[in-house]
Design a protein around this motif. Structure first.
Motif: not given
Length: 193
Positions: A123-141
């Motif tokens: 999950l950490a390798s698929r985090i997007k964003g710099t100010a607000q870290k986020m994992v997308s639904k597709n990455s989680l799936e």
């Protein structure tokens, strides 16, 4: 052989409120980020109630659902351990993860698995964003999940619970020992025996 999360569970984003949540005594209870406890359980005791329009069944929580934090530094799920007495809405940006079949996957096992270093690294390798870290639904799936048989899943869940209990007891013991030694040292400093 690992299977993708989307093959064994449904991932659904919570209800998207268009404005700030305003409390309403007769409204529906809503689970927000603040309702996820330090020990990763959904705390339904003091949920804010709000007036909402039409809510999809997929945005309601039930026993065994996992609530996944999609934003922030902590990308871990919390488990719904109480059977809701009424319809409880999950607020976006949280994700609801619901296993497709408890005959194949124990929710408690999936909760444990998502907390493990391997899953967290994915999950950490698929985090997007710099100010607000986020994992997308597709990455989680797309998360690969090792899926042993049900008896093995149950053994893992039971052993993990015992380990957590042991760690809690050791922490309490350590705190009491610290307090005892501190008291004894203070007595020594004051010349008391």
């Amino acid at each position: 052989m690992p299977r993708c999360l989307k093959e064994i569970a449904q991932v659904q984003v919570g209800y998207s409120f268009r404005s700030r949540l305003e409390a309403c005594a007769g409204g529906a209870p809503v689970v927000q980020m603040k309702d996820l406890t330090w020990d990763d359980v959904v705390d339904c005791r003091e949920l804010q109630r709000v007036e909402v329009g039409e809510v999809k069944d997929s945005q309601l929580l039930r026993l065994g659902d996992l609530v996944f934090r999609s934003r922030g530094m902590d990308m871990s799920p919390a488990l719904m351990v109480d059977e809701p007495r009424e319809a409880i809405i999950l607020a976006a940006p949280l994700y609801r993860v619901r296993v497709n079949s408890v005959q194949e996957v124990l929710p408690e096992y999936l909760n444990w698995y998502l907390h493990q270093d391997e899953a967290q690294a994915y999950l950490a390798s698929r985090i997007k964003g710099t100010a607000q870290k986020m994992v997308s639904k597709n990455s989680l799936e797309g998360l690969p999940v090792d899926l042993p048989d049900l008896p093995t899943q149950q053994v893992i869940v039971d052993m993990a619970a015992l380990l957590q209990r042991e760690l809690t007891l050791l922490e309490a013991l350590s705190e009491r020992r610290r307090a005892l030694i501190s008291t004894q040292l203070m007595q020594l400093a004051k010349g008391e025996n």
